[in-house]
Design a protein around this motif. Structure first.
Motif, short mmCIF file in Angstrom:
data_model
loop_
_atom_site.label_atom_id
_atom_site.label_comp_id
_atom_site.label_asym_id
_atom_site.label_seq_id
_atom_site.Cartn_x
_atom_site.Cartn_y
_atom_site.Cartn_z
N ASP A 1 0.81 -1.21 0.00
CA ASP A 1 0.00 0.00 0.00
C ASP A 1 0.85 1.27 0.00
O ASP A 1 0.47 2.29 0.56
CB ASP A 1 -0.94 0.01 1.23
N GLU B 1 -0.36 8.51 -7.91
CA GLU B 1 -1.32 8.22 -8.98
C GLU B 1 -2.50 9.21 -9.00
O GLU B 1 -2.95 9.61 -10.07
CB GLU B 1 -1.88 6.80 -8.84
N TYR C 1 -6.39 4.91 -10.87
CA TYR C 1 -6.78 6.07 -10.08
C TYR C 1 -7.76 5.72 -8.97
O TYR C 1 -7.59 6.10 -7.81
CB TYR C 1 -7.37 7.14 -11.00
N LYS D 1 -8.34 2.84 -7.54
CA LYS D 1 -7.69 2.02 -6.51
C LYS D 1 -6.79 2.88 -5.62
O LYS D 1 -6.71 2.66 -4.41
CB LYS D 1 -6.87 0.91 -7.16
N ALA D 2 -6.11 3.85 -6.20
CA ALA D 2 -5.24 4.73 -5.42
C ALA D 2 -6.06 5.60 -4.47
O ALA D 2 -5.66 5.82 -3.32
CB ALA D 2 -4.41 5.61 -6.36
N ARG E 1 -7.11 3.38 -1.66
CA ARG E 1 -5.94 3.11 -0.81
C ARG E 1 -5.64 4.29 0.10
O ARG E 1 -5.41 4.12 1.30
CB ARG E 1 -4.73 2.82 -1.70
N ASP E 2 -5.62 5.49 -0.46
CA ASP E 2 -5.28 6.67 0.33
C ASP E 2 -6.26 6.85 1.49
O ASP E 2 -5.86 7.18 2.61
CB ASP E 2 -5.27 7.92 -0.56
N ARG F 1 -3.55 13.78 2.15
CA ARG F 1 -4.35 12.81 1.39
C ARG F 1 -5.71 12.58 2.03
O ARG F 1 -6.69 12.27 1.35
CB ARG F 1 -3.59 11.49 1.27
#
Length: 480
Positions: A326, A331, A394, A396-397, A400-401, A435
């Motif tokens: 992770d 991205e 994008y 997925k990022a 994740r963030d 983020r």
């Protein structure tokens, strides 16, 4: 009366002008004098790209209003600096420090600029910055722009300045203005504020409109105050915050008004539970660690605040270990940049010389020596991402963030430890609240004469910005 603009706060200046100790014209003239003496001459801080030719006229008009009994706000007649990626519909350029936009003017004031003007602020100039908010090259030094050269630290030319709101920070420290408005996507208010010993606030996403700001990414961009005290930062935030139909991220007026009403920054005494993130102390110098431990944390504890050790902060490995599944990459910024920038170019520039990222890339290539001495790898990546179908990467990022920075990070640490605040040393870890879209504030601790200034970066709950400012004001009194 001699005006010491280096030490003068907004609150004190407002009081002295009310007492007729000096006028806005006097104060603005002193700031402009210091810019003339120190920006390109003397220490050559290169913190200001251009001064506002209408600044003294604006100050004179505001003095006349005061004489007639009208005082718009505590910002009435107060000189401010604006970062050069914030649009002003006047005679100053808006270029993000770039060679390509060096002759570009904005078609109108950004939403936050309009609010500040209406409150009586005087804009003395546009501040230099890391070009394109440090989103064009991976090798560009902090504080450098093709248009303005490299910003120097007011305290010592060899000290770091941070990026990208470095001109704002150095300018306020040097007395070029009483405060400034910077912008941040990930650390661009926090880092320079630490290096210049200022209180810099990166607000929760949605409190301050981004319309009229040359962007990077809609999910992380925000503007915020850079000031000498938490109280001054709160004065600016009160005026800047609010709804704007041009920025859908702005929260409803009811939400931010309730937050402001519930948490006055008049600094009632209260004891805080502060979670200290020990993992991040591995990145600071021994002298800065000593300052933070002895001048800040020990003093807070001695005065009744509870210091809670948070030993395992989940996002730590995601920031500093590239092998983790992770790992927090770029991205989201790479994906969002092109569309955001092109929207600004279409809707905010008077000349409309450039309408696409591709046109900027081509222009930079034709003027490589002047425009991109450090290259434009980030621009290439952003253009390629838009062309290659980046949507799933994008999404997925983004997931994740949120999972790493909010659910497993800030939210978990605050709730499990029943904390009022989390404290990062220096600026390490500032990408987490960036983020997450949560507020982060720098609390100056002191200066080491070999390593420069250091600070604690305090993080509070999302949309709890005014309470964060209130607690920071209580704590800064202890640190003197």
């Amino acid at each position: 009366m001699k005006i010491n603009v280096v030490k003068l706060t907004i609150k004190k200046a407002a009081s002295l002008m009310e007492q007729h100790a000096f006028s806005s014209y006097d104060l603005t003239k002193e700031c402009l004098h210091r810019i003339e003496a120190m920006n390109q001459k003397g220490p050559a801080l290169q913190a200001v790209l251009e001064v506002n030719p209408g600044a003294l006229d604006a100050a004179r008009r505001l003095d006349q209003e005061r004489a007639e009994g009208t005082v718009r706000s505590l910002l009435h007649g107060i000189p401010l600096l604006l970062k050069d990626n914030i649009a002003t519909g006047d005679d100053m350029h808006t270029s993000a420090g770039s060679f390509a936009l060096r002759d570009s003017f904005a078609s109108r004031d950004a939403s936050l600029v309009r609010r500040l003007r209406e409150a009586g602020a005087v804009f003395v100039g546009k501040a230099n910055m890391t070009e394109w908010a440090n989103f064009i090259s991976y090798t560009m030094p902090d504080g450098f722009s093709a248009r303005g050269g490299r910003v120097k630290n007011y305290f010592h030319p060899d000290f770091p300045v941070g990026g990208s709101s470095s001109g704002c920070a150095a300018g306020v420290a040097a007395g070029f203005a009483l405060a400034a408005v910077g912008t941040e996507t990930s650390g661009s208010i926090v880092k320079p504020s630490v290096h210049s010993s200022l209180v810099g606030l990166k607000p929760s996403i949605g409190l301050v409109s981004r319309s009229g700001i040359i962007p990077i990414a809609r999910t992380q961009d925000t503007a915020g105050p850079m000031a000498k005290t938490a109280e001054d930062a709160a004065i600016l935030l009160d005026i800047m915050a609010g709804c704007d139909s041009e920025d859908l991220a702005t929260v409803s007026a009811d939400v931010w008004k309730r937050q402001r009403a519930a948490h006055s920054y008049d600094c009632r005494r209260e004891h805080c539970r502060i979670g200290v993130l020990r993992q991040f102390f591995a990145h600071i110098t021994p002298s800065h660690k000593s300052l933070i431990e002895k001048k800040a944390l020990q003093r807070m504890e001695d005065n009744g605040h509870q210091i809670i050790e948070v030993g395992n902060f989940a996002p730590y490995e995601n920031i500093y270990d590239e092998n983790t599944p992770d790992y927090l990459g770029e991205e989201v910024l790479i994906y969002e940049f092109k569309a955001s920038l092109e929207s600004y170019l279409r809707n905010w520039t008077r000349e409309r010389t450039f309408l696409t990222l591709k046109e900027l890339i081509q222009y930079n290539e034709l003027h490589r020596d002047q425009a991109i001495p450090y290259g434009q790898e980030v621009f290439y990546r952003a253009e390629a991402a838009a062309e290659s179908g980046y949507d799933s990467i994008y999404q997925k990022a983004r997931e994740r963030d949120y999972r790493v920075c909010v659910t497993c990070g800030l939210e978990k640490a605050l709730q499990e430890n029943k904390l009022d605040l989390l404290a990062f040393p220096h600026f390490y870890g500032c990408t987490v609240p960036a983020r997450a879209g949560w507020p982060a504030l720098t609390l100056p601790v002191g200066i080491d004469f070999q390593q420069g200034a250091t600070a604690l970066t305090l993080v509070g709950d999302q949309y709890d910005d005014w309470r964060l400012l209130q607690m920071a004001s209580v704590l800064e009194r202890l640190l003197n």
